[in-house]
Design a protein around this motif. Structure first.
Motif, short mmCIF file in Angstrom:
data_model
loop_
_atom_site.label_atom_id
_atom_site.label_comp_id
_atom_site.label_asym_id
_atom_site.label_seq_id
_atom_site.Cartn_x
_atom_site.Cartn_y
_atom_site.Cartn_z
N LEU A 3 0.84 -1.20 0.00
CA LEU A 3 0.00 0.00 0.00
C LEU A 3 0.87 1.25 0.00
CD1 LEU A 3 -2.82 1.21 0.16
CD2 LEU A 3 -2.66 1.05 2.63
N GLU A 6 2.37 1.74 -3.37
CA GLU A 6 1.33 2.20 -4.29
C GLU A 6 1.05 3.68 -4.09
OE1 GLU A 6 -0.81 1.00 -7.53
OE2 GLU A 6 0.38 -0.32 -6.28
N VAL A 24 -4.49 -1.47 -7.09
CA VAL A 24 -4.55 -2.02 -5.74
C VAL A 24 -5.52 -1.22 -4.89
CG1 VAL A 24 -3.25 -2.42 -3.61
CG2 VAL A 24 -2.23 -2.97 -5.82
N LEU A 25 -5.44 0.09 -4.99
CA LEU A 25 -6.22 0.94 -4.10
C LEU A 25 -7.66 1.16 -4.56
CD1 LEU A 25 -3.52 3.60 -3.23
CD2 LEU A 25 -4.20 1.61 -1.93
N CYS A 66 -8.35 -4.36 6.99
CA CYS A 66 -7.91 -3.97 5.65
C CYS A 66 -6.60 -4.65 5.27
CB CYS A 66 -7.76 -2.46 5.56
SG CYS A 66 -9.34 -1.57 5.52
N TYR A 67 -5.63 -4.60 6.16
CA TYR A 67 -4.33 -5.18 5.84
C TYR A 67 -4.39 -6.71 5.79
CZ TYR A 67 -1.69 -0.88 5.78
OH TYR A 67 -1.20 0.34 5.43
N LEU A 71 -5.62 -6.65 1.80
CA LEU A 71 -4.30 -6.40 1.22
C LEU A 71 -3.36 -7.59 1.40
CD1 LEU A 71 -3.92 -2.69 2.35
CD2 LEU A 71 -4.51 -3.54 0.07
N ARG A 73 -1.81 -8.80 3.96
CA ARG A 73 -0.64 -8.44 4.76
C ARG A 73 -0.92 -8.85 6.21
NH1 ARG A 73 3.48 -7.43 1.70
NH2 ARG A 73 4.39 -6.32 3.43
#
Length: 196
Positions: A3, A6, A24-25, A66-67, A71, A73
């Motif tokens: 992130l 990005e 990605v975003l 979120c991560y 994402l 992560r």
């Protein structure tokens, strides 16, 4: 890190006059106060909120979600879940996020132990991200992961959990604070959005 990279790429492109958009975003969306927004915007809003109010459990949890989930992560998500747990040990989403991350990193025994210990205080559980998963959905996910870990570890000293092990949750009143954490009354927030 993906992130951040990005965001840096977008900043450089913007400074150079290039009109680029991050796949990605903008592709992944996350719930935020009753809306679905690009994950980058949600992360940015949460980080801004935490800069002003570092004790915001919901924002730490949303960053973890979120991560970890969007994402991919899990280590970063684990860090945010641990921050939420430090503020509220009964934040069940934080327990669940942490256990999932531990299991993904190959520590199934510790993940199971964390979930099993949290069951002892289930009457005290607090839910913060009901726009991501309501209590019934989260407890069903919790039971699923608990049972999978139970089987994979060959544990016979514990019974499997049924997806409704928490029981029926208390109905939210129209004038109660909205369970999504927006700070608004339920009737002015999620009740109005979902048309119930």
């Amino acid at each position: 890190m993906a992130l951040t990279a990005e965001l840096l790429t977008l900043a450089v492109d913007s400074d150079a006059g290039l009109a680029g958009q991050s796949k990605v975003l903008i592709m992944a969306e996350a719930p935020y106060n009753g809306k679905r927004l690009p994950v980058g915007e949600v992360v940015s809003r949460c980080k801004t909120a935490l800069a002003n109010h570092p004790d915001s459990i919901a924002d730490w949890l949303r960053l973890g979600y979120c991560y970890h989930q969007l994402l991919s992560r899990p280590r970063q998500g684990l860090e945010y879940a641990e921050r939420a747990l430090a503020l509220e040990p009964n934040a069940v989403e934080a327990v669940f996020q942490k256990a999932e991350a531990m299991a993904m990193q190959g520590d199934a025994a510790a993940a199971f132990q964390l979930l099993d210990q949290a069951l002892e205080s289930k009457a005290l559980w607090r839910f913060f991200l009901t726009d991501v998963a309501n209590p019934a959905q989260l407890t069903a996910q919790y039971a699923h992961v608990y049972n999978e870990l139970l089987r994979s570890l060959g544990r016979t000293d514990r019974a499997s959990l049924h997806s409704t092990f928490l029981g029926a949750s208390k109905k939210v009143g129209r004038n109660d604070p909205c369970p999504c954490g927006s700070g608004k009354k339920y009737k002015k927030c999620c009740l109005a959005k979902h048309g119930s």
